[in-house]
Design a protein around this motif. Sequence first.
Motif, PDB file in Angstrom:
ATOM      1  N   LEU A   1       0.818  -1.207   0.000  1.00 35.02           N
ATOM      2  CA  LEU A   1       0.000   0.000   0.000  1.00 35.02           C
ATOM      3  C   LEU A   1       0.855   1.260   0.000  1.00 35.02           C
ATOM      4  O   LEU A   1       1.799   1.364   0.790  1.00 35.02           O
ATOM      5  CB  LEU A   1      -0.888  -0.017   1.256  1.00 35.02           C
ATOM      6  N   THR A   2       0.528   2.195  -0.889  1.00 31.62           N
ATOM      7  CA  THR A   2       1.154   3.523  -0.897  1.00 31.62           C
ATOM      8  C   THR A   2       0.114   4.525  -0.387  1.00 31.62           C
ATOM      9  O   THR A   2      -1.078   4.211  -0.280  1.00 31.62           O
ATOM     10  CB  THR A   2       1.600   3.944  -2.307  1.00 31.62           C
ATOM     11  N   SER A   3       0.555   5.740  -0.117  1.00 25.34           N
ATOM     12  CA  SER A   3      -0.368   6.742   0.410  1.00 25.34           C
ATOM     13  C   SER A   3      -1.486   7.077  -0.586  1.00 25.34           C
ATOM     14  O   SER A   3      -2.638   7.258  -0.182  1.00 25.34           O
ATOM     15  CB  SER A   3       0.380   8.008   0.825  1.00 25.34           C
ATOM     16  N   LEU A   4      -1.181   7.144  -1.868  1.00 22.21           N
ATOM     17  CA  LEU A   4      -2.227   7.436  -2.851  1.00 22.21           C
ATOM     18  C   LEU A   4      -3.253   6.304  -2.913  1.00 22.21           C
ATOM     19  O   LEU A   4      -4.461   6.550  -2.986  1.00 22.21           O
ATOM     20  CB  LEU A   4      -1.613   7.677  -4.232  1.00 22.21           C
ATOM     21  N   GLU A   5      -2.782   5.071  -2.857  1.00 19.38           N
ATOM     22  CA  GLU A   5      -3.699   3.931  -2.842  1.00 19.38           C
ATOM     23  C   GLU A   5      -4.566   3.951  -1.584  1.00 19.38           C
ATOM     24  O   GLU A   5      -5.754   3.621  -1.634  1.00 19.38           O
ATOM     25  CB  GLU A   5      -2.915   2.623  -2.914  1.00 19.38           C
ATOM     26  N   ALA A   6      -3.988   4.366  -0.452  1.00 21.02           N
ATOM     27  CA  ALA A   6      -4.737   4.438   0.802  1.00 21.02           C
ATOM     28  C   ALA A   6      -5.845   5.480   0.729  1.00 21.02           C
ATOM     29  O   ALA A   6      -6.938   5.263   1.246  1.00 21.02           O
ATOM     30  CB  ALA A   6      -3.798   4.738   1.961  1.00 21.02           C
ATOM     31  N   VAL A   7      -5.568   6.597   0.072  1.00 21.31           N
ATOM     32  CA  VAL A   7      -6.605   7.627  -0.108  1.00 21.31           C
ATOM     33  C   VAL A   7      -7.742   7.064  -0.947  1.00 21.31           C
ATOM     34  O   VAL A   7      -8.921   7.202  -0.595  1.00 21.31           O
ATOM     35  CB  VAL A   7      -6.017   8.890  -0.772  1.00 21.31           C
TER      36      VAL A   7
ATOM     37  N   PHE B   1      -9.273   3.647   1.115  1.00 21.79           N
ATOM     38  CA  PHE B   1      -9.758   3.747   2.491  1.00 21.79           C
ATOM     39  C   PHE B   1     -10.097   5.167   2.929  1.00 21.79           C
ATOM     40  O   PHE B   1     -10.580   5.366   4.039  1.00 21.79           O
ATOM     41  CB  PHE B   1      -8.707   3.163   3.456  1.00 21.79           C
ATOM     42  N   GLY B   2      -9.802   6.155   2.089  1.00 19.15           N
ATOM     43  CA  GLY B   2     -10.100   7.533   2.434  1.00 19.15           C
ATOM     44  C   GLY B   2      -9.190   8.130   3.491  1.00 19.15           C
ATOM     45  O   GLY B   2      -9.508   9.171   4.054  1.00 19.15           O
ATOM     46  N   THR B   3      -8.057   7.498   3.749  1.00 20.12           N
ATOM     47  CA  THR B   3      -7.136   8.024   4.753  1.00 20.12           C
ATOM     48  C   THR B   3      -6.111   8.952   4.107  1.00 20.12           C
ATOM     49  O   THR B   3      -5.515   8.618   3.097  1.00 20.12           O
ATOM     50  CB  THR B   3      -6.424   6.906   5.539  1.00 20.12           C
ATOM     51  N   LEU B   4      -5.952  10.113   4.689  1.00 22.93           N
ATOM     52  CA  LEU B   4      -4.989  11.079   4.181  1.00 22.93           C
ATOM     53  C   LEU B   4      -3.660  10.985   4.917  1.00 22.93           C
ATOM     54  O   LEU B   4      -2.697  11.635   4.511  1.00 22.93           O
ATOM     55  CB  LEU B   4      -5.551  12.500   4.314  1.00 22.93           C
ATOM     56  N   ARG B   5      -3.604  10.199   5.975  1.00 25.62           N
ATOM     57  CA  ARG B   5      -2.390  10.114   6.788  1.00 25.62           C
ATOM     58  C   ARG B   5      -1.974   8.654   6.987  1.00 25.62           C
ATOM     59  O   ARG B   5      -1.990   8.133   8.095  1.00 25.62           O
ATOM     60  CB  ARG B   5      -2.628  10.791   8.138  1.00 25.62           C
ATOM     61  N   LEU B   6      -1.593   8.005   5.902  1.00 27.23           N
ATOM     62  CA  LEU B   6      -1.210   6.594   5.968  1.00 27.23           C
ATOM     63  C   LEU B   6      -0.043   6.383   6.919  1.00 27.23           C
ATOM     64  O   LEU B   6      -0.050   5.440   7.710  1.00 27.23           O
ATOM     65  CB  LEU B   6      -0.868   6.052   4.581  1.00 27.23           C
ATOM     66  N   ALA B   7       0.953   7.256   6.879  1.00 29.58           N
ATOM     67  CA  ALA B   7       2.123   7.086   7.748  1.00 29.58           C
ATOM     68  C   ALA B   7       1.716   7.081   9.228  1.00 29.58           C
ATOM     69  O   ALA B   7       2.272   6.323  10.024  1.00 29.58           O
ATOM     70  CB  ALA B   7       3.148   8.170   7.480  1.00 29.58           C
TER      71      ALA B   7
ATOM     72  N   GLU C   1       6.778  -3.236   7.221  1.00 32.83           N
ATOM     73  CA  GLU C   1       8.007  -2.757   6.591  1.00 32.83           C
ATOM     74  C   GLU C   1       7.644  -1.758   5.499  1.00 32.83           C
ATOM     75  O   GLU C   1       6.501  -1.697   5.048  1.00 32.83           O
ATOM     76  CB  GLU C   1       8.768  -3.930   5.971  1.00 32.83           C
ATOM     77  N   SER C   2       8.643  -1.003   5.069  1.00 33.88           N
ATOM     78  CA  SER C   2       8.419  -0.081   3.959  1.00 33.88           C
ATOM     79  C   SER C   2       9.626  -0.088   3.030  1.00 33.88           C
ATOM     80  O   SER C   2      10.749  -0.338   3.454  1.00 33.88           O
ATOM     81  CB  SER C   2       8.155   1.337   4.466  1.00 33.88           C
TER      82      SER C   2
ATOM     83  N   LEU D   1       9.629   9.033  -5.959  1.00 35.53           N
ATOM     84  CA  LEU D   1       9.783   7.959  -4.984  1.00 35.53           C
ATOM     85  C   LEU D   1       8.741   8.119  -3.880  1.00 35.53           C
ATOM     86  O   LEU D   1       8.592   9.205  -3.311  1.00 35.53           O
ATOM     87  CB  LEU D   1      11.184   7.975  -4.376  1.00 35.53           C
ATOM     88  N   VAL D   2       8.026   7.044  -3.614  1.00 39.52           N
ATOM     89  CA  VAL D   2       7.020   7.045  -2.546  1.00 39.52           C
ATOM     90  C   VAL D   2       7.213   5.797  -1.694  1.00 39.52           C
ATOM     91  O   VAL D   2       7.736   4.781  -2.159  1.00 39.52           O
ATOM     92  CB  VAL D   2       5.579   7.094  -3.102  1.00 39.52           C
ATOM     93  N   ALA D   3       6.777   5.881  -0.447  1.00 40.21           N
ATOM     94  CA  ALA D   3       6.864   4.729   0.454  1.00 40.21           C
ATOM     95  C   ALA D   3       5.746   3.741   0.128  1.00 40.21           C
ATOM     96  O   ALA D   3       4.601   4.127  -0.098  1.00 40.21           O
ATOM     97  CB  ALA D   3       6.746   5.180   1.897  1.00 40.21           C
ATOM     98  N   GLN D   4       6.115   2.466   0.118  1.00 40.59           N
ATOM     99  CA  GLN D   4       5.147   1.397  -0.066  1.00 40.59           C
ATOM    100  C   GLN D   4       5.273   0.493   1.148  1.00 40.59           C
ATOM    101  O   GLN D   4       6.361   0.047   1.489  1.00 40.59           O
ATOM    102  CB  GLN D   4       5.436   0.617  -1.349  1.00 40.59           C
ATOM    103  N   TYR D   5       4.155   0.251   1.809  1.00 39.62           N
ATOM    104  CA  TYR D   5       4.154  -0.519   3.057  1.00 39.62           C
ATOM    105  C   TYR D   5       3.651  -1.929   2.808  1.00 39.62           C
ATOM    106  O   TYR D   5       2.777  -2.159   1.977  1.00 39.62           O
ATOM    107  CB  TYR D   5       3.250   0.170   4.089  1.00 39.62           C
ATOM    108  N   TYR D   6       4.212  -2.868   3.578  1.00 42.03           N
ATOM    109  CA  TYR D   6       3.777  -4.252   3.504  1.00 42.03           C
ATOM    110  C   TYR D   6       4.023  -4.915   4.856  1.00 42.03           C
ATOM    111  O   TYR D   6       4.822  -4.436   5.671  1.00 42.03           O
ATOM    112  CB  TYR D   6       4.509  -5.011   2.386  1.00 42.03           C
ATOM    113  N   LEU D   7       3.337  -6.003   5.092  1.00 40.82           N
ATOM    114  CA  LEU D   7       3.446  -6.741   6.347  1.00 40.82           C
ATOM    115  C   LEU D   7       4.549  -7.771   6.222  1.00 40.82           C
ATOM    116  O   LEU D   7       4.556  -8.574   5.285  1.00 40.82           O
ATOM    117  CB  LEU D   7       2.126  -7.403   6.683  1.00 40.82           C
ATOM    118  N   LYS D   8       5.489  -7.744   7.148  1.00 43.09           N
ATOM    119  CA  LYS D   8       6.587  -8.698   7.140  1.00 43.09           C
ATOM    120  C   LYS D   8       6.043 -10.083   7.480  1.00 43.09           C
ATOM    121  O   LYS D   8       5.293 -10.249   8.421  1.00 43.09           O
ATOM    122  CB  LYS D   8       7.647  -8.268   8.175  1.00 43.09           C
ATOM    123  N   ARG D   9       6.413 -11.050   6.709  1.00 50.11           N
ATOM    124  CA  ARG D   9       5.928 -12.438   6.912  1.00 50.11           C
ATOM    125  C   ARG D   9       6.874 -13.226   7.749  1.00 50.11           C
ATOM    126  O   ARG D   9       7.996 -13.180   7.762  1.00 50.11           O
ATOM    127  CB  ARG D   9       5.743 -13.128   5.572  1.00 50.11           C
TER     128      ARG D   9
END
Length: 64
Positions: free
Chosen positions: A17-23, A26-32, A46-47, A56-64
Amino acid sequence: MSQSIEILGHLKAGNRLTSLEAVRQFGTLRLAARIFDLRGKGHQIESIMVDRKGKLVAQYYLKR
């Protein structure tokens, strides 16, 4: 359902998930901030930095 719960469910499903995808999803403006809250609850999120149309944008994912 809270945005944090929706975001966590998305990450638990193996998605990233990136911040633009989160908007858009999910409608969230503050993913971080939501990621910070989830990490504070013990979730290993992790990011990485990814290129999105020359930026360059941060992309977040769950560490397995």
